[in-house]
Design an enzyme around this catalytic site. Structure first.
Site, PDB file in Angstrom:
ATOM      1  N   LYS A  13       0.820  -1.221   0.000  1.00 40.89           N
ATOM      2  CA  LYS A  13       0.000   0.000   0.000  1.00 40.89           C
ATOM      3  C   LYS A  13       0.855   1.273   0.000  1.00 40.89           C
ATOM      4  O   LYS A  13       0.583   2.192  -0.757  1.00 40.89           O
ATOM      5  CB  LYS A  13      -0.904   0.051   1.247  1.00 40.89           C
ATOM      6  N   ARG A  86      -8.794   1.131   9.908  1.00 46.93           N
ATOM      7  CA  ARG A  86      -8.310  -0.228  10.161  1.00 46.93           C
ATOM      8  C   ARG A  86      -9.271  -1.031  11.015  1.00 46.93           C
ATOM      9  O   ARG A  86      -9.002  -2.202  11.292  1.00 46.93           O
ATOM     10  CB  ARG A  86      -6.978  -0.153  10.909  1.00 46.93           C
ATOM     11  N   ARG A 125      12.416  -5.104   5.133  1.00 50.41           N
ATOM     12  CA  ARG A 125      12.051  -3.743   4.722  1.00 50.41           C
ATOM     13  C   ARG A 125      12.975  -2.694   5.334  1.00 50.41           C
ATOM     14  O   ARG A 125      13.369  -2.777   6.486  1.00 50.41           O
ATOM     15  CB  ARG A 125      10.612  -3.475   5.164  1.00 50.41           C
ATOM     16  N   ARG A 158      12.255  -0.328  10.680  1.00 52.95           N
ATOM     17  CA  ARG A 158      11.269   0.134  11.663  1.00 52.95           C
ATOM     18  C   ARG A 158      11.268  -0.773  12.890  1.00 52.95           C
ATOM     19  O   ARG A 158      11.398  -1.989  12.752  1.00 52.95           O
ATOM     20  CB  ARG A 158       9.869   0.107  11.031  1.00 52.95           C
TER      21      ARG A 158
HETATM   22  P1  ADP Z   1       1.936  -1.394   8.318  1.00 54.10           P
HETATM   23  O1  ADP Z   1       0.808  -1.224   7.337  1.00 54.10           O
HETATM   24  O2  ADP Z   1       3.190  -1.890   7.692  1.00 54.10           O
HETATM   25  O3  ADP Z   1       1.570  -2.175   9.550  1.00 54.10           O
HETATM   26  P2  ADP Z   1       1.720   1.398   9.250  1.00 54.10           P
HETATM   27  O4  ADP Z   1       2.830   2.373   9.162  1.00 54.10           O
HETATM   28  O5  ADP Z   1       0.491   1.668   8.474  1.00 54.10           O
HETATM   29  O6  ADP Z   1       2.396   0.018   8.861  1.00 54.10           O
HETATM   30  O7  ADP Z   1       1.295   1.221  10.804  1.00 54.10           O
HETATM   31  C1  ADP Z   1       2.233   0.963  11.804  1.00 54.10           C
HETATM   32  C2  ADP Z   1       1.548   0.890  13.170  1.00 54.10           C
HETATM   33  O8  ADP Z   1       0.932   2.158  13.466  1.00 54.10           O
HETATM   34  C3  ADP Z   1       0.416  -0.133  13.300  1.00 54.10           C
HETATM   35  O9  ADP Z   1       0.875  -1.423  13.597  1.00 54.10           O
HETATM   36  C4  ADP Z   1      -0.379   0.497  14.464  1.00 54.10           C
HETATM   37  O10 ADP Z   1       0.236   0.274  15.699  1.00 54.10           O
HETATM   38  C5  ADP Z   1      -0.290   1.976  14.181  1.00 54.10           C
HETATM   39  N1  ADP Z   1      -1.420   2.423  13.316  1.00 54.10           N
HETATM   40  C6  ADP Z   1      -1.319   2.923  12.049  1.00 54.10           C
HETATM   41  N2  ADP Z   1      -2.544   3.213  11.558  1.00 54.10           N
HETATM   42  C7  ADP Z   1      -3.445   2.863  12.526  1.00 54.10           C
HETATM   43  C8  ADP Z   1      -4.856   2.894  12.618  1.00 54.10           C
HETATM   44  N3  ADP Z   1      -5.609   3.321  11.600  1.00 54.10           N
HETATM   45  N4  ADP Z   1      -5.445   2.461  13.765  1.00 54.10           N
HETATM   46  C9  ADP Z   1      -4.712   2.022  14.787  1.00 54.10           C
HETATM   47  N5  ADP Z   1      -3.377   1.951  14.770  1.00 54.10           N
HETATM   48  C10 ADP Z   1      -2.729   2.366  13.660  1.00 54.10           C
END
Ligand code: ADP
Length: 211
Positions: A13, A86, A125, A158
Site C-alpha cells: 500500500k 483499520r 524492509r 522500523r
Molecule cells: P503497516 O501497514 O506496515 O503495519 P503502518 O505504518 O500503516 O504500517 O502502521 C504501523 C503501526 O501504526 C500499526 O501497527 C499500528 O500500531 C499503528 N497504526 C497505524 N494506523 C493505525 C490505525 N488506523 N489504527 C490504529 N493503529 C494504527
C-alpha cells in the site's frame, strides 16, 4: 476523489501510494507516518501511540480518529487513505467526518496477497528516515547501501518490523481489519498483489481507479 487502500501490512500500500501521489497528484494520509512523526517530535500523542505500536497493536480508535479529524480540517479531497481506517469503528467515524465536510470515499482498493510472502517482505524492509520511501534488503535495494536514492536519507529498519511484532500485526490485521472487506463491499475493487512487481501492481491499480 478520495480512495482507501486496504490490505495486510507489507501488501504494498505505502509504495503504491507514493507512486499515485507522484504521478496522479493524490495526497497520502498514512496514519502510521503521522504517528511516527509524532514519536520523532516527542509529542504527547506520539508517546501514547508508541506503547501500542511497539507491541504491534493498534492505537486505540479514539486517539487515531481524533488525529485524522484534525488532519481532515486542512485537507479532505484527493486523499489516499493508507492504513486508515483499520477497524469497523474507524470506518464508521471516517464516513461521518467526511460527510460533515461534504466529502465521501469514492473507491476502496483491496490488495489481495498470499500471506506467506508478507513475513519476508517486512523483515527485509528498509525505510528512508526523510521521505519514508521503502526499500528491501534483497528485493529492492537502494543504489548505495543504507542511503535513499531520492534524497540521500538514512535507511532504517522500523522497530515494529521484527518477527514477533510482525506476527502480532498480521494477527491483529486478520481479526480487526479484514472485516472491512465486507464493510466496503459496494465500493471495493480487488487487485491481485501476489507475485507482482511494483510497476505491474501500479498498472492494475490505475486500471481499477480508471485514472
Ligand atoms: P503497516 O501497514 O506496515 O503495519 P503502518 O505504518 O500503516 O504500517 O502502521 C504501523 C503501526 O501504526 C500499526 O501497527 C499500528 O500500531 C499503528 N497504526 C497505524 N494506523 C493505525 C490505525 N488506523 N489504527 C490504529 N493503529 C494504527
Amino acid at each position: 476523489m478520495n480512495i482507501i487502500l486496504l490490505g495486510a501490512p507489507g501488501s504494498g500500500k505505502g509504495t503504491q501510494s507514493e507512486l499515485l501521489c507522484e504521478k496522479k497528484g493524490f495526497i497520502q494520509l498514512s496514519t502510521g507516518d503521522l504517528f511516527r512523526n509524532n514519536i520523532a517530535n516527542n509529542t504527547a500523542l506520539g508517546m501514547e501511540a508508541q506503547t501500542f505500536m511497539n507491541q504491534g497493536l493498534y492505537v486505540p480508535d479514539e486517539i487515531t480518529n481524533k488525529m485524522v479529524e484534525a488532519y481532515l480540517e486542512q485537507t479532505h479531497d484527493n486523499l489516499i487513505f493508507d492504513g486508515y481506517p483499520r477497524t469497523v469503528d474507524q470506518s464508521v467515524e471516517l464516513d461521518k467526518m467526511l460527510s460533515n465536510l461534504g466529502q465521501t470515499i469514492d473507491k476502496v482498493i483491496y490488495f489481495e496477497i498470499d500471506n506467506s510472502v508478507l513475513m519476508e517482505r517486512l523483515t527485509g524492509r528498509l525505510i528512508c528516515q526523510i521521505c519514508k520511501r521503502s526499500y528491501h534488503k534483497v528485493n529492492r535495494k537502494p543504489l548505495k547501501e543504507g542511503v535513499c536514492d531520492f534524497d540521500g536519507g538514512d535507511l532504517i529498519t522500523r522497530p515494529d518490523d521484527q518477527e514477533d511484532k510482525i506476527k502480532t500485526r498480521l494477527e491483529v490485521y486478520n481479526t480487526q481489519t479484514a472485516p472491512l472487506i465486507d464493510f466496503y463491499q459496494a465500493k471495493l475493487t480487488k487487485v491481485d498483489a501476489t507475485n507482482k512487481s511494483v510497476e505491474q501492481l501500479y498498472e492494475l491499480l490505475v486500471e481499477a481507479l480508471n485514472q
